[in-house]
Design a protein around this motif. Structure first.
Motif, short mmCIF file in Angstrom:
data_model
loop_
_atom_site.label_atom_id
_atom_site.label_comp_id
_atom_site.label_asym_id
_atom_site.label_seq_id
_atom_site.Cartn_x
_atom_site.Cartn_y
_atom_site.Cartn_z
N VAL A 86 47.32 36.01 43.87
CA VAL A 86 45.75 35.69 43.18
C VAL A 86 44.62 35.76 44.45
O VAL A 86 45.09 35.46 45.54
N TYR A 87 43.53 36.40 44.27
CA TYR A 87 42.67 36.63 45.22
C TYR A 87 41.16 35.96 44.62
O TYR A 87 41.12 36.15 43.43
N LYS A 103 43.67 46.66 51.36
CA LYS A 103 42.90 47.79 51.05
C LYS A 103 42.55 48.14 49.59
O LYS A 103 41.57 48.43 49.15
N ALA A 104 43.80 47.95 48.83
CA ALA A 104 43.71 47.71 47.34
C ALA A 104 42.70 46.93 46.62
O ALA A 104 41.92 47.15 45.87
N LEU A 105 42.69 45.60 47.36
CA LEU A 105 41.74 44.57 46.98
C LEU A 105 40.26 45.20 47.20
O LEU A 105 39.49 44.91 46.47
N ARG A 106 40.09 45.53 48.39
CA ARG A 106 38.63 45.88 48.84
C ARG A 106 38.21 47.13 48.08
O ARG A 106 37.36 47.14 47.70
N MET A 128 46.17 45.73 39.99
CA MET A 128 45.05 44.82 40.00
C MET A 128 44.44 44.60 38.92
O MET A 128 44.11 45.54 38.15
N ALA A 129 43.78 43.38 38.65
CA ALA A 129 43.23 43.19 37.62
C ALA A 129 42.06 42.06 37.68
O ALA A 129 42.25 41.26 38.60
N GLY A 146 46.76 40.23 41.33
CA GLY A 146 47.64 41.39 41.56
C GLY A 146 49.06 41.06 41.18
O GLY A 146 49.62 39.90 41.47
N SER A 147 49.68 41.95 40.46
CA SER A 147 51.18 41.91 40.14
C SER A 147 51.89 43.26 40.43
O SER A 147 51.39 44.21 40.47
N PHE A 148 53.23 42.97 40.86
CA PHE A 148 53.85 44.28 41.12
C PHE A 148 54.39 44.84 40.03
O PHE A 148 54.88 44.46 38.90
#
Length: 454
Positions: A86-87, A103-106, A128-129, A146-148
């Motif tokens: 969770v972000y 990097k994925a989140l940004r 990512m959602a 984020g989930s695998f």
């Protein structure tokens, strides 16, 4: 009459080109929609679950003491799992929790910043959602999930990621269309080639199959059939004209011989009348041979059949051996096998018989006939031990009415048509005939004919 577009060769190439282009366009339009690495709207069932989770987070942090940032960090630590994260960020996109270089989140934050339209995107194996709005009193923040991604990448994604595999698949997809196009082009071309080979062997018969296929080959086939019919009519007309002329010459020649015979009866024998009768007899023999030549050649190409060497020549060779024995000469021939050969039986028998009887006539006392075959050719070699033919005249003896300078021909009173008939018959069967010096000392005549596949 206007023909359909795809009946033309260019039309078929055009169709293959546009079909391939259409497939490429469809692939380019569909692949982004099917590629999970591109941004997509979240499926309805997953969206409801995520929004429900965001509501629960909002209720939970209202019970925690402290600022909103502190509460979100506590939730982030509590919700941390190996296969899910969770972000939290501010409304301006600054990361609140968890901190770190993600990097994925940004990257996802830059394209997904509206909680009214949550989206999802795959980064490697991490989905990512978001964003989802989190509220606490008068303060707000954004939540990303984020989930695998447990599913393996789609097959077409694996192909697109590897240029060699992409090239291989492109070749596999385009190969059936290219094979169909090659077949559509080569099939009528092969028919035209086979028809040309039949004409080369003397088979002047139109082939309706040539007028099938694309428009270009239909036109070429129709023109080819017209050419074959024209050649057929021309050859038949010339041969019939020769036959008619020869036949008409026999009538006055017969009257001439009858008048000579009556003159001899009334006036008795004389050198002049004997010379007239001799020349008339020679002329009659020449006309008979011309008639024989024309009869054999008229429509000979339409009288072809499959036979074999033994059936064609064995009986003729036995008769020739008997004839040679009566002349106190020796004639031998090698064993005849049933080698298949296609052609006009009368022409083939007459061609070889002329050569054999010439050898009996001009040979001193020995005639040898060797018959052999290879996979594609049948060879007949006739040798005699006669006087032979001068080397500079070996190629001329197959010309009509040609008589050699030696006594071999002059003493016999030959007309010079026998070998010409033979050469014409062999040529009609796509064969060759040559003359050379024999190892017996006389003349060697070699006939080569194409052999049919057994």
């Amino acid at each position: 009459m206007r023909r359909p577009l795809f009946s033309s060769l260019y039309g078929r190439i055009f169709a293959v080109f546009w079909l391939t282009l259409l497939l490429v366009v469809v692939a380019l339009l569909l692949l982004p929609r099917l590629d999970p690495r591109a941004q997509h709207t979240i499926p309805e069932q997953h969206l409801d679950r995520m929004q429900h989770f965001a509501s629960k987070i909002s209720q939970r942090i209202s019970e925690y003491p402290g600022t909103l940032e502190r509460k979100l960090k506590m939730v982030a630590r509590h919700e941390k799992r190996d296969n899910a994260r969770v972000y939290f960020t501010t409304l301006d996109g600054e990361v609140i929790a968890p901190h770190g270089r993600n990097k994925a989140l940004r990257n996802f934050i830059t394209i997904a910043d509206s909680p009214d339209q949550p989206i999802q995107r795959l980064y490697g194996r991490w989905m990512m959602a978001g964003p989802f709005k989190i509220e606490d009193g008068g303060q707000s923040a954004l939540m990303y999930l984020g989930s695998f991604w447990h599913k393996p990448p789609p097959f077409f994604i694996q192909i697109l990621d590897k240029p060699f595999q992409l090239l291989l698949v492109t070749m596999l997809v385009s190969t059936p269309f290219l094979l169909w196009l090659a077949w559509a082009i080569s099939r009528p071309a092969r028919r035209l080639q086979q028809a040309a080979e039949r004409v080369a062997t003397g088979q002047f018969s139109p082939d309706p199959e040539l007028e099938k296929g694309s428009v270009e080959f239909q036109q070429a086939g129709a023109s080819f059939n017209q050419m074959v019919q024209a050649i057929n009519q021309m050859i038949s007309g010339q041969q019939r004209l020769l036959s008619d002329i020869s036949h008409e010459l026999r009538s006055p020649l017969t009257r001439l011989r009858m008048a000579t015979a009556l003159a001899q009866r009334k006036q008795g024998e004389s050198n002049e009348l004997s010379r007239i009768d001799t020349e008339a007899e020679r002329l009659e023999k020449m006309i008979s041979e011309l008639l024989e030549l024309s009869r054999m050649q008229v429509n000979s190409h339409q009288q072809r059949e499959l036979s074999d060497a033994h059936t064609l020549w064995f009986e003729m060779l036995e008769d020739a051996r008997f004839e040679a024995e009566q002349c106190e000469k020796s004639l031998t021939f090698s064993a005849l096998e049933p080698w298949p050969i296609s052609g006009n039986p009368n022409l083939l028998i007459s061609a070889v018989e002329n050569v054999v009887r010439n050898a009996i006539k001009y040979g001193d006392d020995q005639i040898e006939i060797h018959i052999s075959a290879t996979a594609h050719q049948l060879q007949i070699q006739v040798d005699d031990n006669g006087e032979g033919v001068p080397d500079d005249e070996l190629t001329d003896i197959f010309r009509p009415f040609y008589r050699v300078s030696t006594a071999r021909d002059r003493s016999s009173g030959g007309t010079g048509l026998g070998l010409a008939i033979t050469e014409s018959a062999i040529r009609q069967h796509s064969g060759t005939i040559t003359a050379s010096r024999s190892h017996l000392g006389g003349l060697c005549v070699t006939i080569c004919l194409p052999r049919e596949k057994s």
